[in-house]
Write a protein that holds these residues in place. Structure first.
Motif, PDB file in Angstrom:
ATOM      1  N   PRO A  48      -3.823  47.058  70.192  1.00 50.88           N
ATOM      2  CA  PRO A  48      -3.169  47.253  71.494  1.00 50.88           C
ATOM      3  C   PRO A  48      -3.859  46.471  72.620  1.00 50.88           C
ATOM      4  CG  PRO A  48      -3.550  49.364  70.404  1.00 50.88           C
ATOM      5  CD  PRO A  48      -4.233  48.328  69.588  1.00 50.88           C
ATOM      6  N   LEU A  49      -5.166  46.075  72.403  1.00 55.05           N
ATOM      7  CA  LEU A  49      -5.893  45.359  73.462  1.00 55.05           C
ATOM      8  C   LEU A  49      -5.924  43.846  73.216  1.00 55.05           C
ATOM      9  CD1 LEU A  49      -8.986  47.726  73.857  1.00 55.05           C
ATOM     10  CD2 LEU A  49      -6.874  47.734  75.166  1.00 55.05           C
ATOM     11  N   ALA A  50      -5.278  43.404  72.150  1.00 59.11           N
ATOM     12  CA  ALA A  50      -5.404  42.003  71.726  1.00 59.11           C
ATOM     13  C   ALA A  50      -4.950  41.003  72.787  1.00 59.11           C
ATOM     14  CB  ALA A  50      -4.644  41.775  70.430  1.00 59.11           C
ATOM     15  N   ASP A  51      -4.068  41.408  73.684  1.00 56.47           N
ATOM     16  CA  ASP A  51      -3.557  40.454  74.684  1.00 56.47           C
ATOM     17  C   ASP A  51      -4.539  40.248  75.837  1.00 56.47           C
ATOM     18  OD1 ASP A  51      -3.058  43.182  75.315  1.00 56.47           O
ATOM     19  OD2 ASP A  51      -1.834  42.475  77.013  1.00 56.47           O
ATOM     20  N   LEU A  52      -5.630  41.005  75.892  1.00 56.94           N
ATOM     21  CA  LEU A  52      -6.570  40.861  77.010  1.00 56.94           C
ATOM     22  C   LEU A  52      -7.670  39.846  76.670  1.00 56.94           C
ATOM     23  CD1 LEU A  52      -6.999  44.639  77.940  1.00 56.94           C
ATOM     24  CD2 LEU A  52      -5.703  42.905  79.192  1.00 56.94           C
TER      25      LEU A  52
ATOM     26  N   LEU B  28      -7.557  47.267  82.531  1.00 60.23           N
ATOM     27  CA  LEU B  28      -8.429  47.250  81.364  1.00 60.23           C
ATOM     28  C   LEU B  28      -8.977  48.643  81.071  1.00 60.23           C
ATOM     29  CD1 LEU B  28     -10.277  45.680  79.275  1.00 60.23           C
ATOM     30  CD2 LEU B  28     -11.975  45.643  81.092  1.00 60.23           C
ATOM     31  N   LEU B  29      -9.494  49.256  82.144  1.00 54.99           N
ATOM     32  CA  LEU B  29     -10.115  50.558  81.942  1.00 54.99           C
ATOM     33  C   LEU B  29      -9.087  51.593  81.451  1.00 54.99           C
ATOM     34  CD1 LEU B  29     -12.625  50.745  84.936  1.00 54.99           C
ATOM     35  CD2 LEU B  29     -12.984  49.956  82.586  1.00 54.99           C
ATOM     36  N   ARG B  30      -7.871  51.501  82.040  1.00 49.52           N
ATOM     37  CA  ARG B  30      -6.832  52.446  81.637  1.00 49.52           C
ATOM     38  C   ARG B  30      -6.516  52.277  80.151  1.00 49.52           C
ATOM     39  NH1 ARG B  30      -2.624  51.012  84.958  1.00 49.52           N
ATOM     40  NH2 ARG B  30      -3.744  51.931  86.708  1.00 49.52           N
ATOM     41  N   ARG B  31      -6.432  51.012  79.717  1.00 47.80           N
ATOM     42  CA  ARG B  31      -6.029  50.780  78.332  1.00 47.80           C
ATOM     43  C   ARG B  31      -7.154  51.095  77.347  1.00 47.80           C
ATOM     44  NH1 ARG B  31      -2.731  45.266  78.414  1.00 47.80           N
ATOM     45  NH2 ARG B  31      -2.789  45.587  76.176  1.00 47.80           N
ATOM     46  N   LEU B  32      -8.408  50.923  77.814  1.00 43.48           N
ATOM     47  CA  LEU B  32      -9.531  51.332  76.968  1.00 43.48           C
ATOM     48  C   LEU B  32      -9.459  52.834  76.709  1.00 43.48           C
ATOM     49  CD1 LEU B  32     -12.652  49.426  78.386  1.00 43.48           C
ATOM     50  CD2 LEU B  32     -11.591  49.151  76.141  1.00 43.48           C
TER      51      LEU B  32
END
Ligand SMILES: Nc1ncnc2c1ncn2[C@@H]1O[C@H](COP(=O)(O)OP(=O)(O)OP(=O)(O)O)[C@@H](O)[C@H]1O
Ligand SMILES: [Mg+2]
Lengths: 253, 321
Positions: B244-248, B275-279
């Motif tokens: 889910p974080l691969a696009d960052l 970033l923090l929200r998705r982490l």
């Protein structure tokens, strides 16, 4: 004209002379005195006169020329070689001084030293032998011309040399022999016919002969020819220096 | 405003066939401090030597204060002072004599009061009668500066002025250079210490393999090329960045304990909140976080490396002949 620049170089070079007084003035005076003692007083007293001049006096002009040539060359060549060697030449190259001003400073100082030295030897000679100078002005003229010309020659050698050995090889291997064989201790007329001719290819013969004429009025070759030869050599040196600065030979990459 | 130094299409090929400068174009503004950065052998000293008349250019022209440095060398050189990279002095001379010599050489009338001020400013007045060979390396360096300033030049070149100089003296030199600038002198310095350029320069030029690859206001440069980094220390190591974080723009380092996030400070939205929200959504916990601004050094290393790759990539002529 950058007069302050010329003066700076000249003063710097003269200061070097005072620092190395023993080497640059005292030792040539001493060694020529030894020549006077040996050749003039000891051997000379057993020799007859040459064309009416006592042998001790006869060798004075030649001995002065011997020192003048070698000192002019070594002073001037070292003066420009050393900054090249130590890297301090960067300052002269980056300064608003022309080639003419640089040469005037270095050659002027070297020639001054030689001139002082020549006159000192002349004075020293008084202690050993009696002599007279028939044409004092010509005598000075020859002295100055020779000092300037050979200081220029030394300057060229200093630029050309890229190590200490090269710096010494020309004065040692070329100039000293030519001076000894140039009639410093004898009159050319004393040589066999064939060698008299060969000797005429030795430029130093003309210097010594002209210089001796100014003392005693006797000469191996005509004075006019002597003068012409000195000027010719002067022009050659000037041309050499002009070429060096035009091309930056061995001073600019 | 006219540039105080203007270098046009300057090339230099040494007699051995090595090309040290290739078509260099550079303008230095009046009154600035310009730092020329570049790795060893980049051509910095060659460039300076041509401007100062120590090396002949192969092609191109240089003007200093409007005067061509070859045609009109007198007018040009009077304005320029040079502190060369190598320490070379006449060991047997005295400090005062050598500084006076320099002033005379540049065609200026003696001015004992000025020389005294200069030597005092450089803390050399006490040593004025000492022979140069009795000075320490740092003192010799200052003496070279005194010589270069002895004729009151408008332009000063400092070729690696702080190489082999201790921290204290380096600080002194920086403040002296700033004072010089205050008094209207243009200063061009070369250095390997990025810190120095960052500290002092108004503008920075980077030279590599004889080419100027960048000239920029220092601040713009840092701003323009500067990116920030956010480093997250994770509580638990992870093997790879979750899908889910691969696009960052994330990078996993420190044996899986660290996540590195790069962002551009120019952007209005740095994306940190996102970033923090998705982490949080991905259930990755972190213990600590820190941000770091890229320095001129990072920029410089990046540039030089980039240029090197460019050259290695081009199979053509030049470098390896
Ligand atoms: N006299 C010379 N003859 C031949 N090549 C030279 C000469 N001087 C310099 N070079 C070469 O030109 C290139 C540039 O040298 P330069 O001294 O200008 O570099 P630099 O940027 O000042 O390096 P550094 O940071 O090491 O001082 C180098 O590869 C050097 O080997
Ligand atoms: Mg360098």
């Amino acid at each position: 004209m950058n007069w302050y620049g010329i003066r700076a170089i000249y003063k710097f070079e003269m200061a070097r002379t005072w620092r190395t007084l023993m080497q640059s003035i005292a030792s040539p005076v001493l060694s020529t005195s030894l020549y006077f003692v040996v050749f003039g007083a000891a051997i000379g007293s057993r020799m007859g006169e040459i064309e009416g001049v006592s042998y001790g006096a006869f060798i004075i002009p030649g001995l002065i020329m011997l020192s003048l040539l070698s000192e002019s060359i070594s002073n001037a060549s070292f003066g420009i070689f050393f900054p090249k060697f130590s890297g301090t030449i960067y300052e002269v190259l980056s300064a608003p001084v022309s080639a003419f001003e640089i040469v005037t400073g270095y050659v002027g100082a070297a020639a001054t030293k030689s001139l002082v030295l020549g006159l000192l030897i002349l004075l020293t000679a008084r202690f050993f032998v009696d002599y007279q100078i028939l044409h004092p002005f010509w005598m000075l003229g020859f002295l100055v011309l020779t000092a300037v010309t050979f200081s220029m020659f030394g300057f060229i050698i200093g630029i050309w040399a890229d190590d200490f050995q090269k710096l010494q090889v020309i004065p040692l291997m070329v100039v000293t022999p030519l001076t000894f064989l140039g009639g410093a201790f004898y009159s050319i007329n004393m040589l066999p016919e064939f060698w008299q001719k060969v000797t005429l290819f030795n430029p130093v013969v003309y210097l010594i002969s002209g210089f001796r004429w100014s003392f005693f009025g006797i000469a191996d070759v005509n004075v006019g020819v002597s003068l012409a030869m000195i000027f010719l050599f002067l022009l050659l040196c000037l041309a050499g220096i002009w070429w060096i600065f035009r091309t930056g030979y061995r001073i600019k990459t | 405003m006219n540039p105080i130094i203007s270098v046009s299409n300057l090339s230099k090929t040494y007699s051995g066939g090595f090309t040290a400068l290739r078509e260099v174009n550079l303008d230095i503004h009046q009154g600035e401090i310009f730092a020329l950065l570049g790795p060893n052998g980049a051509g910095k000293t060659t460039l300076i030597s041509i401007v100062c008349g120590i090396v002949n250019a192969t092609a191109g022209t240089v003007k200093a204060d409007g005067h061509d440095v070859v045609q009109d060398y007198r007018a040009a050189r009077e304005k320029i002072g040079l502190v060369p990279q190598e320490l070379c002095t006449d060991s047997f001379e005295s400090v005062l004599a050598t500084v006076k010599f320099s002033r005379g050489l540049f065609g200026k009338a003696p001015d004992p009061a000025y020389i005294e001020r200069l030597l005092r400013q450089l803390s050399l007045w006490e040593k004025r009668d000492s022979r140069i060979m009795t000075l320490s390396g740092g003192m010799k360096r200052r003496l070279m500066i005194a010589k270069a300033l002895s004729h009151e030049p408008k332009i000063l070149f400092l070729d690696e002025p702080t190489a082999g100089v201790d921290v204290e003296l380096r600080k002194d030199m920086w403040s002296m250079v700033r004072q010089l600038r205050e008094s209207g002198v243009t200063v061009i310095l070369t250095t390997h210490y990025i810190e120095e350029a960052e500290e002092m320069a108004d503008r920075v030029g980077v030279i590599n393999h004889g080419r100027i690859i960048l000239v920029e206001e220092k601040n713009t440069l840092i701003k323009k090329m500067g990116s920030k980094e956010l480093l997250l220390q994770l509580s638990e190591p992870i093997k790879e960045i979750p899908g889910p974080l691969a696009d960052l723009p994330l990078e996993l380092t420190g044996d899986g304990y660290q996540l590195l996030y790069r962002f551009d400070i120019q952007e209005g939205d740095t994306g940190i909140t996102n970033l923090l929200r998705r982490l949080d959504q991905a259930a990755i916990d972190f213990r600590d976080l820190q941000t770091r601004e890229s320095s001129l050094e990072d920029i410089f290393v990046g540039l030089v490396r980039g240029a090197r790759q460019g050259i290695d990539g081009d199979t053509g002529d030049g470098e390896r002949r």
